[in-house]
Design an enzyme around this catalytic site. Structure first.
Site, PDB file in Angstrom:
ATOM      1  N   SER A  77       6.707  -5.005   7.677  1.00 59.09           N
ATOM      2  CA  SER A  77       6.127  -5.918   8.663  1.00 59.09           C
ATOM      3  C   SER A  77       6.856  -7.254   8.772  1.00 59.09           C
ATOM      4  CB  SER A  77       4.662  -6.130   8.336  1.00 59.09           C
ATOM      5  OG  SER A  77       4.055  -4.872   8.228  1.00 59.09           O
ATOM      6  N   ARG A  87       0.822  -1.211   0.000  1.00 63.00           N
ATOM      7  CA  ARG A  87       0.000   0.000   0.000  1.00 63.00           C
ATOM      8  C   ARG A  87       0.859   1.266   0.000  1.00 63.00           C
ATOM      9  NH1 ARG A  87      -4.181  -1.901   4.657  1.00 63.00           N
ATOM     10  NH2 ARG A  87      -2.262  -2.864   5.391  1.00 63.00           N
ATOM     11  N   ASP A 100       3.975  -3.272  11.342  1.00 64.11           N
ATOM     12  CA  ASP A 100       2.546  -2.960  11.151  1.00 64.11           C
ATOM     13  C   ASP A 100       1.785  -2.864  12.478  1.00 64.11           C
ATOM     14  OD1 ASP A 100       2.891  -5.700  11.442  1.00 64.11           O
ATOM     15  OD2 ASP A 100       1.591  -6.278   9.777  1.00 64.11           O
TER      16      ASP A 100
HETATM   17  C1  GLC Z   1       4.849 -11.667  10.725  1.00 63.10           C
HETATM   18  C2  GLC Z   1       5.996 -10.669  10.886  1.00 63.10           C
HETATM   19  C3  GLC Z   1       5.620  -9.551  11.830  1.00 63.10           C
HETATM   20  C4  GLC Z   1       4.315  -8.913  11.370  1.00 63.10           C
HETATM   21  C5  GLC Z   1       3.235  -9.971  11.250  1.00 63.10           C
HETATM   22  C6  GLC Z   1       1.906  -9.403  10.766  1.00 63.10           C
HETATM   23  O1  GLC Z   1       4.642 -12.317  11.918  1.00 63.10           O
HETATM   24  O2  GLC Z   1       7.137 -11.347  11.362  1.00 63.10           O
HETATM   25  O3  GLC Z   1       6.631  -8.585  11.889  1.00 63.10           O
HETATM   26  O4  GLC Z   1       3.925  -7.929  12.276  1.00 63.10           O
HETATM   27  O5  GLC Z   1       3.649 -10.976  10.348  1.00 63.10           O
HETATM   28  O6  GLC Z   1       2.026  -8.814   9.528  1.00 63.10           O
END
Ligand code: GLC
Length: 508
Positions: free
Chosen positions: A177, A108, A230
């Site tokens: 993320s 995004r 995230d």
């Molecule tokens: C995975 C990533 C983490 C993220 C999650 C949700 O667990 O390691 O950093 O927050 O996915 O996207």
């Protein structure tokens, strides 16, 4: 009756006997096949059982692991990563900020216009697109050039809207993320890949720098003002809307949580000199593990065959990337054990062919003949029409797998509340009611983002139900789960604003 007639009659009788025998054998074999299917389902139910007693053990284990992970690096499978985010947005932020959100199925780009003076977000614009599959395992340059190009296109289109000229430096929040060891609130290095991403040479690299370099290759005048997970973006947006927001959880392709930790807990554990006002901790709870988690042979096989075995155990039981594949494995086993599904379809052998949105559709199919279930079995798995009772069994499999996921997720959330004393058991953060010994539960908000929670009603309902069971309704009524649409991206832009050097920060 002549000889011919007698022979004919005898022939017919024999044929009738054979037909009857065949039918009886078929019926018996169908019944045996059905019994085997039911046995597979019963074993699954047993293996996935989450009575409230077990959930409470998971709650305790989560709280214990959180302590251990904070106490020392490598002290727990929970990484408990410090984010250096002390100043959650307050509503006073002002100006135009951009955000890039990378890390799930979709990518995004956003622009957020902040009004300041406690006004809300004036407007925001989001552009989403799926991440091309090949980029998830390509090179750093390919992935980041793709991102920078999309960002440049977006900014180009927005130039008139934002009123910022091409020469001015725009500030950007980058939601990345994956587990990152932060050096500051705007830089950090990748610890490992999760969720099927695997780009060589990226582990250990500075994530913001990779983006900054790609932006300058594309001639884009932008500065990474914040680098966040995230969960952290979602917490930032949650806190912007409601100051009682203490934690956030993502239920999407992956799953993870972060929360606001007290300064003294961090100073004590990490020996930091100062963390004024507390700090947000990215738990990376997808890697949580406990012997109390109900694990089946399907989970073990999924883990073994994944690109990251022995890793992200909690995530593999809960998140959107994996639930569909657990169901596929159970249906495959059923199909191997019984011919009720016809010959074993080769599609059933394809990993991740059954995606979680499909199991949500099957689970929530309310047509009298379960036509959606029949359609997905036929179109995706090439399993031709199966009887209604078999379709019902498939729905039950979806139910068992999703219910376990949602209940474990609820236990995870209560684990966080326990750690910060918001589980109604009189922890350090709860306060005493006037005149009584009983501790009073404070209003507590948990921000949530992710399609698994927002689009899959049964997951959401099972999660909420389990929160009530674990906490008791009296406490649970003070815990509010609040959905933050696009929270991870908008929150990153908000954090870019509150970290921006050009802004007088009004911190919490
Ligand atoms: C995975 C990533 C983490 C993220 C999650 C949700 O667990 O390691 O950093 O927050 O996915 O996207």
């Amino acid at each position: 009756m002549g000889k011919v007639g007698v022979a004919l009659a005898a022939g017919c009788a024999a044929a009738a006997c054979v037909t009857a025998a065949v039918m009886v054998t078929r019926r018996m074999s169908r019944r045996r096949g059905w019994r085997r299917l039911v046995r597979v389902l019963e074993e699954l139910e047993e293996g996935c059982a989450t009575p409230v007693g077990r959930l409470r053990q998971v709650v305790d284990a989560m709280a214990v692991e959180m302590h251990a992970g904070l106490a020392s690096e490598g002290g727990s499978k929970l990484k408990m990563l410090l984010t250096y985010v002390h100043n959650l947005p307050t509503g006073m932020e002002k100006g135009i900020y951009y955000a890039l959100d990378l890390g799930g199925t979709n990518f995004r780009v956003l622009r957020v216009n902040l009004g300041g003076q406690r006004s809300t977000i004036l407007d925001h614009d989001v552009e989403r697109q799926p991440i091309p599959q090949h980029l998830m395992t390509s090179t750093i340059e390919e992935l980041f050039d793709f991102i920078a190009t999309k960002l440049k296109d977006f900014v180009g289109r927005e130039e008139n809207v934002s009123g910022i000229s091409a020469e001015e430096t725009r500030e950007l929040g980058f939601t990345f993320s994956f587990p990152v060891k932060q050096n500051s609130s705007s830089s950090g290095t990748l610890i490992k890949w999760t969720k099927g991403f695997s780009i060589q040479d990226m582990v250990g690299r500075d994530v913001s720098q990779c983006l900054q370099e790609a932006m300058s290759r594309k001639g884009l005048n932008m500065q990474v003002a914040s680098l966040v997970n995230d969960t952290v973006g979602t917490l930032a947006l949650g806190h912007y809307h409601d100051q009682d927001t203490v934690a956030s959880v993502i239920f999407g392709t992956g799953t993870n949580a972060c929360y606001l930790e007290r300064a003294d807990a961090i100073i004590k554990c990490q020996g930091l000199l100062s963390t004024s006002g507390g700090m947000v901790v990215n738990m990376e709870w997808g890697n949580f593990w406990s012997s109390h988690l109900p694990r089946t042979s399907y989970d073990a096989d999924l883990d073994c065959e994944s690109p990251n075995p022995n890793d992200q155990g909690f995530e593999k039981m809960i998140s959107g990337m994996y639930l569909g594949d657990i169901v596929r494995r159970v249906v495959l086993r059923m199909s191997q054990e019984s011919d009720v599904f016809g010959p074993v379809s080769s599609k059933l052998l394809v990993p991740f062919i059954l995606r979680t949105p499909m199991i949500a559709t099957m689970h929530e199919d309310d047509s009298p003949n379960l036509m959606e279930v029949a359609r997905i079995l036929r179109d995706t798995l090439q399993i031709p029409d199966v009887p209604l009772n078999v379709r019902k069994l498939v729905v039950k499999v979806c139910d068992v797998v999703t219910r376990r996921a949602a209940r474990l997720a609820a236990a995870g959330i209560v684990g966080i509340l326990k750690k910060i004393g918001r589980d109604g058991n009189g922890g350090t953060a709860s306060c005493k009611a006037k005149g009584g010994g009983q501790s009073k539960m404070r209003r507590t908000v948990v921000a949530v983002e992710g399609g698994l929670y927002t689009n899959y009603t049964m997951f959401r309902e099972y999660l909420n139900e389990a929160m009530g069971e674990i906490l008791g309704e009296d406490v649970a009524e003070h815990v509010i789960i609040r959905v933050m649409d696009d929270g991870s991206g908008i929150g990153a832009a908000l954090l870019a604003a509150s970290h921006s050097a050009s802004l007088a920060i009004d911190s919490i």
